[in-house]
Write a protein that holds these residues in place. Sequence first.
Motif, short mmCIF file in Angstrom:
data_model
loop_
_atom_site.label_atom_id
_atom_site.label_comp_id
_atom_site.label_asym_id
_atom_site.label_seq_id
_atom_site.Cartn_x
_atom_site.Cartn_y
_atom_site.Cartn_z
N LEU A 55 4.73 -0.72 7.37
CA LEU A 55 3.84 -1.64 6.66
C LEU A 55 4.26 -3.06 7.01
N GLY A 61 0.83 -1.20 0.00
CA GLY A 61 0.00 0.00 0.00
C GLY A 61 0.85 1.24 0.00
N SER A 62 0.22 2.36 0.33
CA SER A 62 0.91 3.65 0.37
C SER A 62 1.07 4.11 1.81
N THR A 74 3.62 -7.27 -4.63
CA THR A 74 2.72 -6.30 -4.03
C THR A 74 3.41 -4.94 -3.99
#
Length: 122
Positions: free
Chosen positions: A18, A10-11, A116
Amino acid sequence: QVQLVESGGGSVQPGGSLRLSCAVSGFPDYYAIGWFRHRPGREREFVAAIIRSGETHYAPSAKERFTISRDDAKDTVDLQMSSLKPEDTAVYYCACQAWGRLSTLARDYDYWGQGTQVTVSP
C-alpha cells in the motif's frame, strides 16, 4: 492554518503493498514529517520520518519494508509499504514537527492528520 490529510489506506492481503500519502499545507518550512501508527491495544508508535534535508529514519519494524519520500512539487510525503503483515494493521497518521531535531516521539510533533486505516488480513 496547518493541515495534514492522509490518504491511501485500505485492506490488503499479507505480503501485499500500500502507498499512503500525506498532503501538507499551511506550513511550508516545517522541519520534519513523520508517520506513526496506532495499533489496537497499543500506544501510538513511530514508523518513519523525513526531515527537510531529505534524511530519513525508520523504526526497526519498518526498515527494509517501508520507504518514506517527499514530493516538494506536490507538497506530499508518502509512505510506501511492502511485504505487509497482519501486525501492520493500524490507523496510520502523518504528523508535522515544526522545528527541532529528528524525533521518534509523538509528543515532539506539533500537527497531526486525522489518520487512515490500514488492514492486513487474508
